[in-house]
Motif scaffolding. Structure first.
Motif, PDB file in Angstrom:
ATOM      1  N   ALA A   1      -3.781   0.957  -5.030  1.00  9.15           N
ATOM      2  CA  ALA A   1      -3.389  -0.356  -4.495  1.00  9.15           C
ATOM      3  C   ALA A   1      -3.980  -1.514  -5.290  1.00  9.15           C
ATOM      4  O   ALA A   1      -3.303  -2.508  -5.542  1.00  9.15           O
ATOM      5  N   ILE A   2      -5.229  -1.396  -5.710  1.00 10.92           N
ATOM      6  CA  ILE A   2      -5.899  -2.525  -6.362  1.00 10.92           C
ATOM      7  C   ILE A   2      -5.290  -2.832  -7.731  1.00 10.92           C
ATOM      8  O   ILE A   2      -5.359  -3.964  -8.213  1.00 10.92           O
TER       9      ILE A   2
ATOM     10  N   LEU B   1       0.835  -1.201   0.000  1.00 11.24           N
ATOM     11  CA  LEU B   1       0.000   0.000   0.000  1.00 11.24           C
ATOM     12  C   LEU B   1       0.873   1.255   0.000  1.00 11.24           C
ATOM     13  O   LEU B   1       0.563   2.244  -0.659  1.00 11.24           O
ATOM     14  N   SER B   2       1.980   1.209   0.744  1.00 12.04           N
ATOM     15  CA  SER B   2       2.910   2.344   0.802  1.00 12.04           C
ATOM     16  C   SER B   2       3.678   2.516  -0.495  1.00 12.04           C
ATOM     17  O   SER B   2       4.019   3.631  -0.887  1.00 12.04           O
ATOM     18  N   GLU B   3       3.948   1.416  -1.177  1.00 10.53           N
ATOM     19  CA  GLU B   3       4.727   1.465  -2.418  1.00 10.53           C
ATOM     20  C   GLU B   3       3.916   1.992  -3.600  1.00 10.53           C
ATOM     21  O   GLU B   3       4.450   2.672  -4.484  1.00 10.53           O
ATOM     22  N   ALA B   4       2.638   1.678  -3.620  1.00 12.79           N
ATOM     23  CA  ALA B   4       1.802   1.936  -4.802  1.00 12.79           C
ATOM     24  C   ALA B   4       1.873   3.375  -5.333  1.00 12.79           C
ATOM     25  O   ALA B   4       2.017   3.578  -6.548  1.00 12.79           O
TER      26      ALA B   4
ATOM     27  N   THR C   1      -2.910  -6.832   1.297  1.00 13.62           N
ATOM     28  CA  THR C   1      -3.813  -6.567   2.427  1.00 13.62           C
ATOM     29  C   THR C   1      -4.457  -5.195   2.289  1.00 13.62           C
ATOM     30  O   THR C   1      -5.658  -5.029   2.518  1.00 13.62           O
ATOM     31  N   GLY C   2      -3.667  -4.197   1.899  1.00 15.01           N
ATOM     32  CA  GLY C   2      -4.197  -2.836   1.762  1.00 15.01           C
ATOM     33  C   GLY C   2      -5.295  -2.741   0.729  1.00 15.01           C
ATOM     34  O   GLY C   2      -6.322  -2.097   0.948  1.00 15.01           O
ATOM     35  N   ALA C   3      -5.099  -3.407  -0.420  1.00 16.85           N
ATOM     36  CA  ALA C   3      -6.117  -3.389  -1.473  1.00 16.85           C
ATOM     37  C   ALA C   3      -7.418  -4.020  -0.980  1.00 16.85           C
ATOM     38  O   ALA C   3      -8.515  -3.497  -1.217  1.00 16.85           O
ATOM     39  N   ARG C   4      -7.291  -5.143  -0.275  1.00 14.06           N
ATOM     40  CA  ARG C   4      -8.491  -5.827   0.248  1.00 14.06           C
ATOM     41  C   ARG C   4      -9.183  -4.968   1.312  1.00 14.06           C
ATOM     42  O   ARG C   4     -10.418  -4.921   1.369  1.00 14.06           O
TER      43      ARG C   4
END
Length: 254
Positions: free
Chosen positions: A229-230, A219-222, A237-240
């Motif tokens: 994120a998706i 999530l931090s990298e996106a 986990t972040g996308a979900r």
């Protein structure tokens, strides 16, 4: 009628922009016509989806200050149902330039009044301050989402924010509501995260979203890849977390 939701917290680093991007993208993915507006001079929401669009001609600054027609400021993205009004550092001076305008708090509201038929949701990423750009966002919004990070001093400054919201409700936008409070950067291994969660729950009660955004490397990298994120990693986990949150928002913001 479009549901206009501002992501607001004058404290920086709480996951506000990440949340604005991923809420808007996930709404579009479930086929809700969505507009993301970047009201922050840092333009992080704009760069956070930079991989999804091409050339930028006009920004929020042109919209608010130069009175460029809103149609000329909207960018179509590669995600069907998602459009963007980008920001730039030109917006830094907008706070000062808005001061001399008539009905300065209502500039964004007047612009968005004609967008109701085009979008189901309008998501606004507010700057980390309580100046005129944020006030314009609150004046135009039906509701706000307040991201709170699960760290020390999590509730610091919230009293000031809630007081500003009350003043806006009283004098500028009587329809404004707190749509929900979102816990971000949650780490179930840390007692601190659990303590902050309990504290926020006791303070906000049913305003707290059941969905939480876990601390997540992907999530931090996106944003550094200009992707939500998706799209960067749909299985992360972040996308979900944001998929679950959007289901809750759709259910809650009728």
């Amino acid at each position: 009628m479009a549901k206009i939701i501002s992501l607001v917290n004058q404290k920086g680093g709480v996951g506000k922009t990440t949340s604005a991007i991923n809420i808007a993208v996930n709404l579009a993915i479930i086929e809700e016509r969505t507009l993301l507006i970047d009201m922050d001079p840092q333009a992080n929401a704009t760069t956070g989806v930079a991989d999804l669009y091409g050339e930028v001609n006009n920004t929020v600054y042109d919209l608010l200050i130069k009175k460029t027609p809103v149609e000329d400021c909207i960018i179509n993205t590669q995600i069907e149902n998602l459009d963007l009004i980008p920001s730039s550092n030109d917006l830094v001076g907008a706070e000062i330039e808005l001061v001399s305008m008539m009905a300065r708090e209502y500039q964004l509201k007047k612009i968005l009044e004609n967008m109701d038929s085009k979008y189901k949701y309008i998501i606004i990423d507010c700057p980390p301050s309580l100046g005129l750009l944020t006030i314009n966002s609150l004046a135009a919004s039906n509701s706000i989402i307040i991201p709170i990070q699960c760290e020390y001093y999590a509730l610091e400054g919230l009293g000031q924010l809630l007081n500003t919201v009350r003043l806006v409700q009283k004098h500028i936008n009587k329809e404004l509501t707190i749509g929900g409070v979102l816990l971000t950067m949650f780490d179930s291994r840390l007692n601190l995260s659990k303590e902050v969660s309990k504290e926020v729950q006791s303070y906000f009660k049913n305003k707290l979203f059941k969905s939480v955004i876990n601390r997540n490397v992907r999530l931090s990298e996106a944003p550094s890849f200009g992707k939500p994120a998706i799209i960067y990693d749909a299985n992360s986990t972040g996308a979900r977390n944001y998929m679950q949150l959007v289901e809750e928002i759709v259910d809650r913001v009728k």
